[in-house]
Write a protein that holds these residues in place. Sequence first.
Motif, PDB file in Angstrom:
ATOM      1  N   ASP A  79     -54.573 -29.958  65.803  1.00 30.84           N
ATOM      2  CA  ASP A  79     -53.980 -28.975  66.729  1.00 30.84           C
ATOM      3  C   ASP A  79     -52.835 -29.601  67.516  1.00 30.84           C
ATOM      4  N   PHE A  80     -53.022 -30.831  67.961  1.00 25.82           N
ATOM      5  CA  PHE A  80     -51.978 -31.523  68.727  1.00 25.82           C
ATOM      6  C   PHE A  80     -50.751 -31.806  67.865  1.00 25.82           C
ATOM      7  N   LEU A  81     -50.973 -32.170  66.614  1.00 29.94           N
ATOM      8  CA  LEU A  81     -49.846 -32.390  65.695  1.00 29.94           C
ATOM      9  C   LEU A  81     -49.040 -31.105  65.519  1.00 29.94           C
ATOM     10  N   ARG A  82     -49.743 -30.000  65.225  1.00 30.58           N
ATOM     11  CA  ARG A  82     -49.068 -28.714  65.020  1.00 30.58           C
ATOM     12  C   ARG A  82     -48.346 -28.246  66.278  1.00 30.58           C
ATOM     13  N   ALA A  83     -48.948 -28.503  67.427  1.00 31.22           N
ATOM     14  CA  ALA A  83     -48.352 -28.055  68.694  1.00 31.22           C
ATOM     15  C   ALA A  83     -47.151 -28.896  69.107  1.00 31.22           C
ATOM     16  N   GLY A  84     -47.043 -30.107  68.561  1.00 30.87           N
ATOM     17  CA  GLY A  84     -45.926 -30.982  68.922  1.00 30.87           C
ATOM     18  C   GLY A  84     -46.187 -31.847  70.138  1.00 30.87           C
ATOM     19  N   PHE A  85     -47.446 -31.978  70.551  1.00 29.85           N
ATOM     20  CA  PHE A  85     -47.761 -32.721  71.768  1.00 29.85           C
ATOM     21  C   PHE A  85     -47.411 -34.206  71.678  1.00 29.85           C
ATOM     22  N   TYR A  86     -47.492 -34.781  70.501  1.00 30.35           N
ATOM     23  CA  TYR A  86     -47.175 -36.205  70.366  1.00 30.35           C
ATOM     24  C   TYR A  86     -45.669 -36.460  70.421  1.00 30.35           C
ATOM     25  N   ARG A  87     -44.880 -35.423  70.371  1.00 32.20           N
ATOM     26  CA  ARG A  87     -43.419 -35.547  70.403  1.00 32.20           C
ATOM     27  C   ARG A  87     -42.812 -35.252  71.780  1.00 32.20           C
ATOM     28  N   ILE A  88     -43.629 -34.955  72.753  1.00 32.17           N
ATOM     29  CA  ILE A  88     -43.117 -34.526  74.060  1.00 32.17           C
ATOM     30  C   ILE A  88     -42.136 -35.539  74.640  1.00 32.17           C
ATOM     31  N   LEU A  89     -42.499 -36.793  74.667  1.00 33.29           N
ATOM     32  CA  LEU A  89     -41.667 -37.837  75.275  1.00 33.29           C
ATOM     33  C   LEU A  89     -40.800 -38.583  74.264  1.00 33.29           C
ATOM     34  N   GLN A  90     -41.031 -38.348  72.997  1.00 30.75           N
ATOM     35  CA  GLN A  90     -40.295 -39.054  71.937  1.00 30.75           C
ATOM     36  C   GLN A  90     -38.816 -38.665  71.968  1.00 30.75           C
ATOM     37  N   PRO A  91     -37.921 -39.643  71.870  1.00 33.63           N
ATOM     38  CA  PRO A  91     -36.485 -39.333  71.877  1.00 33.63           C
ATOM     39  C   PRO A  91     -36.095 -38.395  70.725  1.00 33.63           C
ATOM     40  N   ARG A  92     -35.128 -37.535  70.988  1.00 37.82           N
ATOM     41  CA  ARG A  92     -34.657 -36.584  69.971  1.00 37.82           C
ATOM     42  C   ARG A  92     -34.151 -37.296  68.719  1.00 37.82           C
ATOM     43  N   ARG A  93     -33.491 -38.413  68.896  1.00 39.59           N
ATOM     44  CA  ARG A  93     -32.929 -39.103  67.731  1.00 39.59           C
ATOM     45  C   ARG A  93     -34.013 -39.621  66.787  1.00 39.59           C
ATOM     46  N   TYR A  94     -35.273 -39.644  67.261  1.00 35.62           N
ATOM     47  CA  TYR A  94     -36.393 -40.061  66.418  1.00 35.62           C
ATOM     48  C   TYR A  94     -37.315 -38.884  66.102  1.00 35.62           C
ATOM     49  N   GLY A  95     -36.810 -37.674  66.236  1.00 40.91           N
ATOM     50  CA  GLY A  95     -37.571 -36.491  65.867  1.00 40.91           C
ATOM     51  C   GLY A  95     -38.422 -35.889  66.965  1.00 40.91           C
ATOM     52  N   GLY A  96     -38.229 -36.346  68.189  1.00 40.27           N
ATOM     53  CA  GLY A  96     -39.029 -35.836  69.294  1.00 40.27           C
ATOM     54  C   GLY A  96     -38.319 -34.757  70.089  1.00 40.27           C
ATOM     55  N   TYR A  97     -38.962 -34.341  71.165  1.00 36.41           N
ATOM     56  CA  TYR A  97     -38.414 -33.299  72.028  1.00 36.41           C
ATOM     57  C   TYR A  97     -37.733 -33.858  73.267  1.00 36.41           C
ATOM     58  N   GLU A  98     -38.053 -35.082  73.613  1.00 42.82           N
ATOM     59  CA  GLU A  98     -37.435 -35.753  74.760  1.00 42.82           C
ATOM     60  C   GLU A  98     -37.531 -34.926  76.039  1.00 42.82           C
ATOM     61  N   PHE A  99     -38.689 -34.272  76.229  1.00 42.61           N
ATOM     62  CA  PHE A  99     -38.924 -33.561  77.477  1.00 42.61           C
ATOM     63  C   PHE A  99     -39.309 -34.587  78.535  1.00 42.61           C
ATOM     64  N   GLY A 100     -39.214 -34.216  79.767  1.00 42.41           N
ATOM     65  CA  GLY A 100     -39.489 -35.146  80.850  1.00 42.41           C
ATOM     66  C   GLY A 100     -40.970 -35.305  81.160  1.00 42.41           C
ATOM     67  N   LEU A 101     -41.230 -36.249  82.048  1.00 36.48           N
ATOM     68  CA  LEU A 101     -42.605 -36.517  82.466  1.00 36.48           C
ATOM     69  C   LEU A 101     -43.288 -35.309  83.109  1.00 36.48           C
ATOM     70  N   PRO A 102     -42.579 -34.485  83.888  1.00 32.08           N
ATOM     71  CA  PRO A 102     -43.266 -33.318  84.456  1.00 32.08           C
ATOM     72  C   PRO A 102     -43.860 -32.400  83.379  1.00 32.08           C
ATOM     73  N   THR A 103     -43.148 -32.193  82.286  1.00 35.46           N
ATOM     74  CA  THR A 103     -43.673 -31.370  81.198  1.00 35.46           C
ATOM     75  C   THR A 103     -44.860 -32.056  80.540  1.00 35.46           C
ATOM     76  N   PHE A 104     -44.738 -33.350  80.308  1.00 32.36           N
ATOM     77  CA  PHE A 104     -45.829 -34.130  79.719  1.00 32.36           C
ATOM     78  C   PHE A 104     -47.086 -34.015  80.586  1.00 32.36           C
ATOM     79  N   TYR A 105     -46.928 -34.216  81.889  1.00 29.08           N
ATOM     80  CA  TYR A 105     -48.080 -34.150  82.799  1.00 29.08           C
ATOM     81  C   TYR A 105     -48.687 -32.747  82.825  1.00 29.08           C
ATOM     82  N   ARG A 106     -47.847 -31.745  82.754  1.00 26.46           N
ATOM     83  CA  ARG A 106     -48.341 -30.358  82.771  1.00 26.46           C
ATOM     84  C   ARG A 106     -49.165 -30.066  81.520  1.00 26.46           C
TER      85      ARG A 106
END
Length: 96
Positions: free
Chosen positions: A45-72
């Motif tokens: 479920d976490f893989l499909r939702a993209g949770f492991y990509r929240i903080l990952q840099p965009r250049r490496y396939g992540g979303y590069e969202f900030g810590l507030p989103t991660f904490y939420r």
Amino acid sequence: MIAAPEPGLTERELIDRAVALRPALLERQPETERLTRYPKDTHDDFLRAGFYRILQPRRYGGYEFGLPTFYRVVTEIARGCPSTGWALSLTAAHVL
């Protein structure tokens, strides 16, 4: 299997996905405690939702969202299962 990154995914959508998982996490709490880790269904479920990509840099396939989103997201997951929220916070933060 890891889902492909979603270029248009918003922080709000990601948080909503975490909220939507609450019933499944509540149901899986006994299994999580028995396993002493979250089950494969939750990991998937976490893989499909993209949770492991929240903080990952965009250049490496992540979303590069900030810590507030991660904490939420972690907070919403913890409302379904505190152990799972704690474990997600550790695993998903490794990209930093």
